[in-house]
Design a protein around this motif. Structure first.
Motif, short mmCIF file in Angstrom:
data_model
loop_
_atom_site.label_atom_id
_atom_site.label_comp_id
_atom_site.label_asym_id
_atom_site.label_seq_id
_atom_site.Cartn_x
_atom_site.Cartn_y
_atom_site.Cartn_z
N UNK A 126 3.00 -28.08 -35.42
CA UNK A 126 3.18 -26.64 -35.60
C UNK A 126 4.13 -26.02 -34.57
N UNK A 127 4.42 -26.76 -33.51
CA UNK A 127 5.33 -26.26 -32.48
C UNK A 127 5.98 -27.45 -31.76
N UNK A 128 7.08 -27.17 -31.08
CA UNK A 128 7.71 -28.18 -30.23
C UNK A 128 6.97 -28.25 -28.90
N UNK A 129 6.85 -29.44 -28.34
CA UNK A 129 6.18 -29.59 -27.05
C UNK A 129 7.04 -30.42 -26.09
N UNK A 130 7.24 -29.89 -24.91
CA UNK A 130 7.81 -30.69 -23.82
C UNK A 130 6.77 -30.83 -22.72
N UNK A 131 6.59 -32.07 -22.27
CA UNK A 131 5.66 -32.37 -21.18
C UNK A 131 6.47 -32.53 -19.90
N UNK B 37 14.27 -24.17 -20.29
CA UNK B 37 14.28 -23.01 -21.19
C UNK B 37 15.70 -22.69 -21.65
N UNK B 38 16.64 -22.72 -20.73
CA UNK B 38 18.03 -22.40 -21.06
C UNK B 38 18.63 -23.42 -22.02
N UNK B 39 18.34 -24.69 -21.77
CA UNK B 39 18.91 -25.76 -22.59
C UNK B 39 18.08 -26.04 -23.84
N UNK B 40 16.92 -25.36 -23.95
CA UNK B 40 16.04 -25.57 -25.10
C UNK B 40 15.73 -27.06 -25.29
N UNK B 41 15.27 -27.67 -24.22
CA UNK B 41 14.98 -29.11 -24.24
C UNK B 41 13.53 -29.32 -24.67
N UNK B 42 13.34 -29.60 -25.95
CA UNK B 42 11.99 -29.72 -26.50
C UNK B 42 11.72 -31.12 -27.04
#
Length: 269
Positions: free
Chosen positions: A153-158, A204-209
């Motif tokens: 349901x969403x992108x996740x970055x750990x 956040x800036x690079x949208x690294x998900x």
């Protein structure tokens, strides 16, 4: 980045992170578990919310807290040292369900390199290394990481940080003069708060998900050498170390983070 972000946990790391995001033009909803801190958050132009997670649900106006945000940053310690029987997985599960209902696009979960077991051969831990920690904290963090990653349901970055330090929160202050300190030959894996904030903002800036990355300053001298030198520099009594048992540790390799974010560490621990 004209957007709104909800930060769960505006404490030691979350508050300065929120302030930095606001400087970048981001609207911040910030949560705290302390009524006393609500006015402080408001003073920093953070929209404050009193929210507490527990194993039976969430208390506080979490619906308004999440509404309108594109990204949620989960930045709360498990609290298992103070409360070893606590079910932190259940707490995050309630939060995850709330995030689903509010159409959040992205989740950044602040985890820890403690999800990797210390070993006598000091293994090099990369972003491809599978978490294998056996402590209660590690097991719960691993379960939470996996629970978030498989949610479509969403992108996740750990983002797993090594030992968190700044000028006021430095392990040398706690180890000074102590006897029988364990694992003297283990490599250090520390990261300064300034770098923690900078890495998060860059994500956040690079949208690294949809990645998992480890973050520790690329300097891995032995625990004994590092803390002895720090105590000397601070004119603190030197700790003594236990050399009777083989040291256990690991080396956190942050090269994938450096590559993906084109990142240069700013503060040498």
């Amino acid at each position: 980045m004209k957007t709104q972000i909800s930060i769960i946990g505006c404490g030691w790391l979350g508050l300065p992170l929120a302030k930095t995001c606001i400087e970048e033009g981001i609207t911040i909803n910030g949560s705290t578990t302390s009524k006393d801190k609500l006015e402080d958050l408001k003073g920093f132009k953070i929209k404050p919310f009193l929210i507490t997670l527990n194993s039976s649900g969430i208390s506080g106006n979490y619906s308004e807290f999440l509404t309108g945000s594109e990204t949620v940053i989960i930045n709360i310690p498990p609290g298992l040292r103070r409360n070893p029987t606590k079910n932190h997985v259940a707490e995050i599960k309630h939060l995850m369900l709330a995030i689903e209902k509010h159409a959040i696009k992205n989740v950044l979960y602040i985890s820890s390199t403690s999800v990797f077991e210390d070993q006598t051969d000091f293994p090099i831990i990369t972003s491809k290394t599978l978490p294998n920690g056996t402590s209660s904290i590690a097991k719960q963090l691993i379960e939470i990481e996996q629970m978030l990653q498989v949610n479509s349901n969403f992108n996740t970055t750990i983002l797993r940080f090594g030992g968190l330090i700044d000028e006021n929160r430095h392990p040398a202050n706690f180890l000074a003069g102590r006897d029988n300190v364990s694992n003297p030959n283990a490599p250090i894996n520390l990261i300064h708060k300034t770098d923690c904030i900078s890495i998060i903002v860059t994500i956040l800036k690079k949208q690294l998900w949809n990645v998992s990355i480890n973050a520790a300053y690329p300097r891995h001298t032995s625990k004994k050498d590092y803390y002895s030198n720090c105590c000397k520099q601070k004119n603190l009594p030197l700790p003594s170390f236990n050399n009777s048992q083989e040291s256990k540790g690991k080396i956190i390799d942050s090269s994938i983070l450096v590559q993906l974010l084109n990142y240069r560490f700013k503060v040498k621990p």
